[in-house]
Write a protein that holds these residues in place. Structure first.
Motif, PDB file in Angstrom:
ATOM      1  N   ASP A   1      -4.842  -2.167  -9.679  1.00 12.88           N
ATOM      2  CA  ASP A   1      -3.319  -2.180  -8.291  1.00 12.88           C
ATOM      3  C   ASP A   1      -2.235  -2.571  -8.509  1.00 12.88           C
ATOM      4  O   ASP A   1      -1.884  -3.327  -9.525  1.00 12.88           O
ATOM      5  CB  ASP A   1      -4.241  -2.678  -7.357  1.00 12.88           C
ATOM      6  N   SER A   2      -1.163  -3.446  -7.755  1.00 12.49           N
ATOM      7  CA  SER A   2      -0.001  -3.748  -8.710  1.00 12.49           C
ATOM      8  C   SER A   2      -0.410  -4.977  -9.152  1.00 12.49           C
ATOM      9  O   SER A   2       0.177  -5.941 -10.139  1.00 12.49           O
ATOM     10  CB  SER A   2       0.509  -4.474  -7.626  1.00 12.49           C
TER      11      SER A   2
ATOM     12  N   ARG B   1      -1.736   1.491  -9.730  1.00 14.31           N
ATOM     13  CA  ARG B   1      -0.163   1.878  -9.423  1.00 14.31           C
ATOM     14  C   ARG B   1       0.322   1.034  -8.379  1.00 14.31           C
ATOM     15  O   ARG B   1      -1.136   0.683  -7.849  1.00 14.31           O
ATOM     16  CB  ARG B   1      -0.649   3.105  -8.740  1.00 14.31           C
ATOM     17  N   TYR B   2       1.370   0.045  -7.847  1.00  8.47           N
ATOM     18  CA  TYR B   2       1.316  -0.655  -7.148  1.00  8.47           C
ATOM     19  C   TYR B   2       0.575  -0.048  -5.114  1.00  8.47           C
ATOM     20  O   TYR B   2       0.737   1.236  -5.071  1.00  8.47           O
ATOM     21  CB  TYR B   2       2.372  -0.659  -6.370  1.00  8.47           C
TER      22      TYR B   2
ATOM     23  N   ASP C   1      -2.370   0.518  -4.610  1.00  9.26           N
ATOM     24  CA  ASP C   1      -3.651   1.265  -4.738  1.00  9.26           C
ATOM     25  C   ASP C   1      -5.171   1.027  -4.416  1.00  9.26           C
ATOM     26  O   ASP C   1      -4.957  -0.565  -4.047  1.00  9.26           O
ATOM     27  CB  ASP C   1      -4.367   1.767  -5.584  1.00  9.26           C
ATOM     28  N   THR C   2      -5.540   1.577  -2.810  1.00  6.04           N
ATOM     29  CA  THR C   2      -7.156   0.988  -3.134  1.00  6.04           C
ATOM     30  C   THR C   2      -8.352   2.074  -3.423  1.00  6.04           C
ATOM     31  O   THR C   2      -7.840   2.762  -4.694  1.00  6.04           O
ATOM     32  CB  THR C   2      -6.672   1.376  -1.355  1.00  6.04           C
TER      33      THR C   2
ATOM     34  N   ALA D   1       0.285  -0.880  -0.416  1.00  6.66           N
ATOM     35  CA  ALA D   1       0.260   0.009   0.295  1.00  6.66           C
ATOM     36  C   ALA D   1       0.803   1.303   0.222  1.00  6.66           C
ATOM     37  O   ALA D   1       0.232   2.287  -0.299  1.00  6.66           O
ATOM     38  CB  ALA D   1      -1.111  -0.290   0.878  1.00  6.66           C
TER      39      ALA D   1
ATOM     40  N   LEU E   1     -10.203  -2.664  -8.688  1.00  7.31           N
ATOM     41  CA  LEU E   1      -9.874  -2.179  -7.223  1.00  7.31           C
ATOM     42  C   LEU E   1     -10.852  -2.905  -6.872  1.00  7.31           C
ATOM     43  O   LEU E   1     -11.077  -2.909  -6.610  1.00  7.31           O
ATOM     44  CB  LEU E   1      -9.979  -0.412  -7.530  1.00  7.31           C
TER      45      LEU E   1
ATOM     46  N   ASN F   1      -6.833  -4.416  -1.763  1.00  6.41           N
ATOM     47  CA  ASN F   1      -6.233  -4.107  -0.566  1.00  6.41           C
ATOM     48  C   ASN F   1      -7.014  -3.758   0.411  1.00  6.41           C
ATOM     49  O   ASN F   1      -6.585  -3.703   1.549  1.00  6.41           O
ATOM     50  CB  ASN F   1      -5.240  -3.015  -1.559  1.00  6.41           C
TER      51      ASN F   1
END
Length: 223
Positions: free
Chosen positions: A45-46, A79-80, A82-83, A19, A106, A109
């Motif tokens: 996210d990642s 993006r690594y 991301d929430t 995160a 998404l 996380n």
């Protein structure tokens, strides 16, 4: 089986540590040959940028589109760490690309961090509504979360995605990591991120839902 289960739990637990990681939200400027092509944007996210942008599932989708003769450009806005909150915060930047289709991937996380289900739902809802108001069709990708915060939480979290898909009449990928989660052959050694074969499997999971969307858009644009 115990080793696979342990690896799967390690994968989910370790994702929380991403995160704080950062990465560029958007790739470099497109080549002029594709600059005027309609856009598929991936807001994720990642899981959307692993094992690298060049080998990620959005990159695989780009190659699949080209192989099918569909002249679309995929913008990887993953993006690594991301929430849903972070994705919502940078949504305007993504929508400036004027995507015709937005792949919304998404929530993983959020689930691992135990973000209240109502908040996750509200933020995904806002991303969907805002994207649609800008003319983007949304492909929603379902996520799951383990019972680290209790089974009731996991069940309520699971329901977010089919509920939103039904309410907005969206196509839904039931689980983005279907066939990848917990498989040592499809993940990097850290058992956190998919390897190239895992990214290919994710793209194979997404493609049947994406293909009719881009074909409809292509036919509409051709009229």
């Amino acid at each position: 089986m115990l080793h696979r289960t342990a690896g799967a739990l390690a994968l989910l637990t370790s994702l929380v540590s991403t995160a704080a990681c950062g990465a560029d939200a958007l790739p470099t400027a497109p080549s002029t040959s594709r600059a005027s092509s309609p856009i598929v944007a991936v807001l994720g996210d990642s899981l959307s940028v692993s094992p690298s942008r060049e080998a990620s599932f959005p990159a695989v989708l780009q190659r699949r589109l080209e192989a099918e003769g569909l002249k679309w450009r995929v913008v990887n806005a993953g993006r690594y760490g991301d929430t849903t909150a972070q994705g919502l915060a940078r949504l305007d930047d993504v929508l400036r690309e004027r995507p015709a289709v937005l792949i919304l991937a998404l929530g993983a996380n959020d689930g691992l961090n135990g973000v209240p289900v109502a908040i996750v739902r509200r933020q995904l809802d806002e991303i969907i509504r805002t994207s649609r108001s800008h003319g983007a069709r949304v492909l929603l990708c379902g996520m799951e979360t383990p019972p680290f915060h209790g089974w009731d939480y996991s069940l309520a979290f699971h329901a977010i995605y089919p509920d939103l898909a039904a309410f907005y009449d969206l196509p839904l990928v039931p689980f983005l990591l279907a066939g990848v989660f917990g498989d040592f052959d499809l993940n990097q050694p850290d058992m956190i991120h998919p390897n190239a074969a895992g990214a290919q499997r994710i793209a194979d999971t997404v493609w049947p839902f994406l293909e009719p969307m881009v074909r409809v858009e292509s036919l509409t644009a051709a009229r």
